[in-house]
Design a protein around this motif. Structure first.
Motif, PDB file in Angstrom:
ATOM      1  N   UNK A 237      63.231  -9.008-105.909  1.00  0.00           N
ATOM      2  CA  UNK A 237      62.756  -7.981-104.975  1.00  0.00           C
ATOM      3  C   UNK A 237      63.304  -8.173-103.569  1.00  0.00           C
ATOM      4  N   UNK A 238      63.624  -9.413-103.241  1.00  0.00           N
ATOM      5  CA  UNK A 238      64.112  -9.703-101.894  1.00  0.00           C
ATOM      6  C   UNK A 238      65.180 -10.788-101.992  1.00  0.00           C
ATOM      7  N   UNK A 239      66.401 -10.449-101.580  1.00  0.00           N
ATOM      8  CA  UNK A 239      67.536 -11.359-101.752  1.00  0.00           C
ATOM      9  C   UNK A 239      68.210 -11.651-100.418  1.00  0.00           C
ATOM     10  N   UNK A 240      68.652 -12.882-100.282  1.00  0.00           N
ATOM     11  CA  UNK A 240      69.476 -13.298 -99.154  1.00  0.00           C
ATOM     12  C   UNK A 240      70.893 -13.463 -99.677  1.00  0.00           C
ATOM     13  N   UNK A 241      71.810 -12.649 -99.156  1.00  0.00           N
ATOM     14  CA  UNK A 241      73.203 -12.667 -99.616  1.00  0.00           C
ATOM     15  C   UNK A 241      74.081 -13.104 -98.450  1.00  0.00           C
ATOM     16  N   UNK A 242      74.838 -14.174 -98.652  1.00  0.00           N
ATOM     17  CA  UNK A 242      75.587 -14.810 -97.566  1.00  0.00           C
ATOM     18  C   UNK A 242      77.051 -14.971 -97.966  1.00  0.00           C
TER      19      UNK A 242
ATOM     20  N   UNK B  30      61.536 -14.812-100.217  1.00  0.00           N
ATOM     21  CA  UNK B  30      62.800 -14.616-100.938  1.00  0.00           C
ATOM     22  C   UNK B  30      62.643 -15.028-102.396  1.00  0.00           C
ATOM     23  N   UNK B  31      63.230 -14.245-103.292  1.00  0.00           N
ATOM     24  CA  UNK B  31      63.276 -14.678-104.688  1.00  0.00           C
ATOM     25  C   UNK B  31      64.696 -14.783-105.210  1.00  0.00           C
ATOM     26  N   UNK B  32      65.679 -14.734-104.283  1.00  0.00           N
ATOM     27  CA  UNK B  32      67.079 -14.872-104.684  1.00  0.00           C
ATOM     28  C   UNK B  32      67.924 -15.238-103.472  1.00  0.00           C
ATOM     29  N   UNK B  33      68.779 -16.247-103.624  1.00  0.00           N
ATOM     30  CA  UNK B  33      69.778 -16.598-102.607  1.00  0.00           C
ATOM     31  C   UNK B  33      71.127 -16.684-103.295  1.00  0.00           C
TER      32      UNK B  33
ATOM     33  N   UNK C 271      69.727 -12.998 -89.998  1.00  0.00           N
ATOM     34  CA  UNK C 271      69.444 -11.882 -90.895  1.00  0.00           C
ATOM     35  C   UNK C 271      67.959 -11.809 -91.236  1.00  0.00           C
ATOM     36  N   UNK C 272      67.347 -12.952 -91.476  1.00  0.00           N
ATOM     37  CA  UNK C 272      65.921 -12.993 -91.789  1.00  0.00           C
ATOM     38  C   UNK C 272      65.088 -12.485 -90.613  1.00  0.00           C
ATOM     39  N   UNK C 273      65.484 -12.870 -89.403  1.00  0.00           N
ATOM     40  CA  UNK C 273      64.773 -12.407 -88.212  1.00  0.00           C
ATOM     41  C   UNK C 273      64.931 -10.902 -88.040  1.00  0.00           C
ATOM     42  N   UNK C 274      66.158 -10.406 -88.257  1.00  0.00           N
ATOM     43  CA  UNK C 274      66.413  -8.970 -88.103  1.00  0.00           C
ATOM     44  C   UNK C 274      65.622  -8.156 -89.120  1.00  0.00           C
ATOM     45  N   UNK C 275      65.421  -8.730 -90.313  1.00  0.00           N
ATOM     46  CA  UNK C 275      64.681  -8.048 -91.372  1.00  0.00           C
ATOM     47  C   UNK C 275      63.184  -8.307 -91.294  1.00  0.00           C
ATOM     48  N   UNK C 276      62.755  -9.125 -90.332  1.00  0.00           N
ATOM     49  CA  UNK C 276      61.350  -9.548 -90.223  1.00  0.00           C
ATOM     50  C   UNK C 276      60.868 -10.087 -91.572  1.00  0.00           C
ATOM     51  N   UNK C 277      61.694 -10.972 -92.123  1.00  0.00           N
ATOM     52  CA  UNK C 277      61.475 -11.483 -93.480  1.00  0.00           C
ATOM     53  C   UNK C 277      61.111 -12.965 -93.442  1.00  0.00           C
TER      54      UNK C 277
ATOM     55  N   UNK D 270      68.616  -8.245 -98.533  1.00  0.00           N
ATOM     56  CA  UNK D 270      68.581  -7.061 -99.387  1.00  0.00           C
ATOM     57  C   UNK D 270      67.197  -6.963-100.005  1.00  0.00           C
ATOM     58  N   UNK D 271      66.551  -5.794 -99.851  1.00  0.00           N
ATOM     59  CA  UNK D 271      65.182  -5.621-100.338  1.00  0.00           C
ATOM     60  C   UNK D 271      65.071  -4.445-101.292  1.00  0.00           C
ATOM     61  N   UNK D 272      64.119  -4.526-102.191  1.00  0.00           N
ATOM     62  CA  UNK D 272      63.823  -3.407-103.079  1.00  0.00           C
ATOM     63  C   UNK D 272      63.327  -2.224-102.257  1.00  0.00           C
ATOM     64  N   UNK D 273      63.707  -1.015-102.706  1.00  0.00           N
ATOM     65  CA  UNK D 273      63.358   0.194-101.966  1.00  0.00           C
ATOM     66  C   UNK D 273      63.181   1.356-102.931  1.00  0.00           C
ATOM     67  N   UNK D 274      62.382   2.343-102.520  1.00  0.00           N
ATOM     68  CA  UNK D 274      62.251   3.534-103.353  1.00  0.00           C
ATOM     69  C   UNK D 274      63.238   4.623-102.946  1.00  0.00           C
TER      70      UNK D 274
END
Length: 329
Positions: free
Chosen positions: A143-148, A84-87, A73-79, A177-181
């Motif tokens: 702002x950027x979460x990894x949800x598993x 990350x500030x949340x797992x 998931x991190x690779x797909x999101x280029x993250x 999951x990332x923050x978005x406008x």
């Protein structure tokens, strides 16, 4: 004074992992036959739609599966994991009593400092975890979460009970999951009813170095089926109303992969064409909290779910817990 623009969350990437040990119905029937328990591929498929599932090796933990799904998931999101500030890990089969599997995942990813915790809502766990992460991002806490969702349910199975041991498998799925406008997660809806604790449970716990009670899964199949069919339709309609959308707006329905009949019933009640139902239960079995993100990732990588599609995720599990999320992917 300029008003603060609204803040949303969107799925930036998906990932999944299945243990390499694929167990067919025939192989499982042979294992049960050795103990004098009769079942067959036809019996299992007819009642559940399941043809195979994956079992982890004894030394493979929930966090091991979770990390492999997370890395995809991190690779797909280029993250970068350091961003990350949340797992959040949704699981009913954690590595240990404590600390959380999320903290163990954090260590295995080689990062530290961000919030990390588990969510326990059994098969509805991923929707619960996604809803929590969405709320934290919308509120500005993250702002950027990894949800598993990650499970090794094979450890909880009673292989003398053919009505339950044929249903479950192991695996993990993840999203970044990332923050978005612009809106991504449109609405979520969560519920529970503790009056039905006993119809699906593992009634054991650790005390004084011993397991007290029964550490194996118990299920009243007919009761679970009856409740699941009703609440899944209700929660789907509730989340559609909350989002201001109609069932006809749904491009893909990705339900918890428990039983093909329950899944098809929900799609039919929402008047969705059968081809709009994402089905992985046939080759994954019921992977509890991992089933929805596993199915989502498979659909994304197969080119079914594409950017801009409206997707309904919904799950129901022991507790009795249930929930749904509507999102624009």
């Amino acid at each position: 004074m300029t008003p603060t623009p609204p803040r949303y969350s969107r799925i930036a990437g998906t990932g999944s992992y299945l243990p390499p040990n694929r167990v067919t119905n025939a192989a499982l029937a042979e294992r049960l036959a050795a103990d004098g328990i009769e079942t067959s591929n036809a019996w299992i498929v007819e009642r559940t739609g399941i043809e195979s599932r994956h079992f982890a090796e004894p030394d493979v933990a929930c966090s091991d599966l979770a990390v492999l799904a997370a890395q995809q998931a991190l690779a797909a999101a280029d993250c970068d994991p350091d961003s990350l500030d949340l797992i959040i890990v949704a699981t009913s089969t954690p590595d240990m009593v404590f600390p959380s599997s999320a903290c163990i995942v954090q260590r295995k990813l080689g990062i530290h400092g961000c919030a990390a915790f588990d969510v326990q809502a059994v098969c509805a766990g991923f929707v619960y975890a996604l809803s929590v992460a969405d709320s934290m991002i919308k509120s500005g806490v993250a702002s950027k979460a990894l949800v598993i969702g990650s499970e090794v349910f094979s450890r909880l199975l009673d292989f003398s009970d053919r009505t339950t041991c044929v249903l479950f498998g192991d695996g993990a799925g993840a999203v970044v999951l990332e923050a978005s406008d612009t809106p991504g997660i449109l609405a979520t809806e969560l519920h529970a009813d503790g009056r039905y604790v006993d119809i699906l449970c593992v009634p054991g716990h650790v005390s004084g170095g011993n397991v007290l009670g029964d550490p194996l899964l118990k299920m009243d199949g007919p009761a679970v089926f009856k409740l699941a069919v009703g609440v899944l339709e209700e929660v789907a309609r509730a989340v559609l109303e909350k989002a201001g959308r109609a069932a006809s707006d749904i491009d893909w329905l990705i339900p918890h992969q428990a039983n093909i009949r329950i899944m098809q019933s929900t799609a039919k009640k929402l008047k969705l064409a059968p081809e709009r139902l994402v089905v992985t239960v046939d080759h994954h079995g019921n992977t509890s909290a991992a089933s929805i993100p596993l199915a989502l990732d498979e659909a994304v990588r197969a080119g079914k779910v594409r950017r801009g599609d409206t997707v309904m995720l919904e799950g129901v599990g022991g507790g009795f817990t249930w929930g749904a999320a509507l999102l624009d992917y």
